[in-house]
Design a protein around this motif. Sequence first.
Motif, mmCIF file in Angstrom:
data_model
loop_
_atom_site.group_PDB
_atom_site.id
_atom_site.type_symbol
_atom_site.label_atom_id
_atom_site.label_comp_id
_atom_site.label_asym_id
_atom_site.label_seq_id
_atom_site.Cartn_x
_atom_site.Cartn_y
_atom_site.Cartn_z
ATOM 1 N N SER A 28 7.398 -1.014 -9.451
ATOM 2 C CA SER A 28 6.080 -1.159 -8.883
ATOM 3 C C SER A 28 5.040 -1.427 -9.728
ATOM 4 O O SER A 28 5.028 -1.409 -11.040
ATOM 5 C CB SER A 28 5.964 0.404 -8.459
ATOM 6 N N ALA A 29 3.902 -1.519 -8.981
ATOM 7 C CA ALA A 29 2.661 -1.947 -9.890
ATOM 8 C C ALA A 29 1.961 -0.797 -10.715
ATOM 9 O O ALA A 29 1.438 -0.751 -11.562
ATOM 10 C CB ALA A 29 1.474 -2.551 -8.860
ATOM 11 N N GLY A 45 7.479 -3.512 -5.492
ATOM 12 C CA GLY A 45 7.679 -3.822 -7.210
ATOM 13 C C GLY A 45 6.105 -4.441 -7.603
ATOM 14 O O GLY A 45 5.372 -4.568 -6.770
ATOM 15 N N SER A 99 -2.774 4.930 -11.643
ATOM 16 C CA SER A 99 -1.853 4.243 -12.591
ATOM 17 C C SER A 99 -2.389 3.836 -13.869
ATOM 18 O O SER A 99 -1.679 3.809 -15.146
ATOM 19 C CB SER A 99 -1.022 3.139 -12.044
ATOM 20 N N ALA A 151 4.014 -5.441 -3.436
ATOM 21 C CA ALA A 151 3.949 -4.719 -2.159
ATOM 22 C C ALA A 151 2.914 -4.703 -1.091
ATOM 23 O O ALA A 151 3.293 -4.237 0.043
ATOM 24 C CB ALA A 151 4.030 -3.176 -2.773
ATOM 25 N N LYS A 152 1.816 -5.448 -1.235
ATOM 26 C CA LYS A 152 0.725 -5.616 -0.396
ATOM 27 C C LYS A 152 0.612 -7.003 0.224
ATOM 28 O O LYS A 152 1.295 -7.244 1.298
ATOM 29 C CB LYS A 152 -0.522 -4.909 -0.906
ATOM 30 N N ASP A 208 -6.421 -5.544 -13.051
ATOM 31 C CA ASP A 208 -5.510 -5.187 -11.830
ATOM 32 C C ASP A 208 -5.819 -5.875 -10.655
ATOM 33 O O ASP A 208 -7.196 -5.845 -10.248
ATOM 34 C CB ASP A 208 -5.673 -3.573 -11.733
ATOM 35 N N GLU A 223 -10.405 -3.431 -12.341
ATOM 36 C CA GLU A 223 -9.896 -3.988 -11.252
ATOM 37 C C GLU A 223 -10.645 -5.163 -10.740
ATOM 38 O O GLU A 223 -11.791 -5.063 -10.796
ATOM 39 C CB GLU A 223 -9.682 -2.973 -10.207
HETATM 40 C C1 LIG Z 1 -5.488 -0.611 -7.725
HETATM 41 C C2 LIG Z 1 -4.164 -0.243 -7.645
HETATM 42 N N1 LIG Z 1 -3.178 -0.643 -8.748
HETATM 43 C C3 LIG Z 1 -2.035 -0.228 -8.684
HETATM 44 C C4 LIG Z 1 -1.255 0.536 -7.375
HETATM 45 C C5 LIG Z 1 0.340 0.772 -7.520
HETATM 46 O O1 LIG Z 1 0.871 -0.343 -6.688
HETATM 47 P P1 LIG Z 1 2.346 -0.118 -6.066
HETATM 48 O O2 LIG Z 1 2.096 0.267 -4.693
HETATM 49 O O3 LIG Z 1 2.973 -1.375 -6.256
HETATM 50 O O4 LIG Z 1 2.828 0.721 -7.090
HETATM 51 C C6 LIG Z 1 -2.317 0.540 -6.523
HETATM 52 C C7 LIG Z 1 -1.721 1.170 -5.146
HETATM 53 O O5 LIG Z 1 -2.064 1.424 -4.375
HETATM 54 C C8 LIG Z 1 -3.438 0.360 -6.576
HETATM 55 O O6 LIG Z 1 -4.438 0.613 -5.386
#
Ligand SMILES: Cc1ncc(COP(=O)(O)O)c(C=O)c1O
Length: 419
Positions: free
Chosen positions: A120-121, A260, A150, A253-254, A220, A191
């Motif tokens: 996942s991210a 992932g 995260s 995932a988005k 990010d 981000e």
């Molecule tokens: C800014 C940001 N980074 C990372 C993530 C984690 O992404 P993932 O859903 O792929 O784990 C999210 C989740 O929504 C997020 O908003």
Amino acid sequence: MNYNKIFQNQLNEFKSKGFNRTFTPIYRYQDTFPFTKIDLPNEELLKTKINPDTTIWCSNDYLNMSHNPQVIDTMINVIKEVGTGSGGTRNISGTTPYHDQLEKKLAEFHIRESALIFTSAYVANQTTLATLCKRIKNIHVFSDQLNHASLIEGIKNSRAACSIFKHNDLTHLESLLASQNISQPKIIVFESLYSMDGTKTDIKEYIKLAKKYNALTYLDEVHAVGLYGEGGRGVAQEQGVSQDIDIINGTLAKGFGQIGGYIVANSTIINFIRSFAPGFIFTTSMMPSVAAAASKSIEIVETLDNERRDIFNKAKYFRQKLQLAAIPFIDSDSHIVPILSYSTTKAKLYSKLLLKHYNIYIQPIFYPTVPKDTARLRITITPKHSMKDIDILTNALKTLFSSEFKKEEIRSSNHNQVA
Ligand SMILES: Cc1ncc(COP(=O)(O)O)c(C=O)c1O
């Protein structure tokens, strides 16, 4: 020791503050999205998909890629060929040609030397930052106040010194950078699109500061990949500075509609994380079918210029309607439109009333996901939402916000709002 009592006390306290979370089970039907059924008491009705009548307005499947027929076929075919699970960590039989192809595709997509995929991210951010900041002795981290959990977890886990700068405040960031010795290792973590506000970052200014103060940059792009820049390569690419960022993080995932996460960087950095990050090494790799579907999705997303334009046109139209209706929202030019209710109780109430009276589903967002007293309904517009759907949504919101009870709240709020 009564452990259960400890757990229960904390849960009670959380609930008493109104922060209790409820999850709504949704069937996001492929053929009718954004219309679907949720919470149906009658199982038979659910199975036969009669009259999906609830509109979903809060999905992060931004380009509807989780419903794309070619992506679905790719996933099914790979499952039939090699099964479901990957069977191991990347190191122990869990690397397949599908994993390698996805990493190659991601590196090409971002025009970078190398890429590394994670489950996942969240894991990508957490383990990459923890590893980097633990292994670069004496590194000082500079982290935006509104960074995702995260990123924060990764930084905290490393136990590196960290200065938090005010959200998108370059003057504050520079004063913090200048307070450290120029020869000390540094990393700026931020981000490109803050997803709860829908606002973009002026990335080139961060790069200038990073160069001036000799800092690494970690960006990010989770909510931006697929949507911004040429072929959906992200905000950094849109602003012409993608190659100047040391490490870019993204999700599958988005915008890409699968699951992932990944990082892209030069091959030395990728090899470093590949060799030392526990969250990459000590976990079963993603399903091969997911890796194959993600590659296919990226290939298609690169071509979706019309869909991207369509989303931004609709989001603009929606903002104009909100402004006319004097409904408070956070303004931007992104695909995310947060409607402000300020209090958690009201965000929950609006969400409930929208579902009950208008068959509209929008999950309320509140603390700790966003700062206290900034609760909201976060709306995302996808290619499958029509102008007519937007009109219906605006009319429903107008009715909710025009009652005396809500007017009072709008007046008393001092949040930076349009309307
Ligand atoms: C800014 C940001 N980074 C990372 C993530 C984690 O992404 P993932 O859903 O792929 O784990 C999210 C989740 O929504 C997020 O908003």
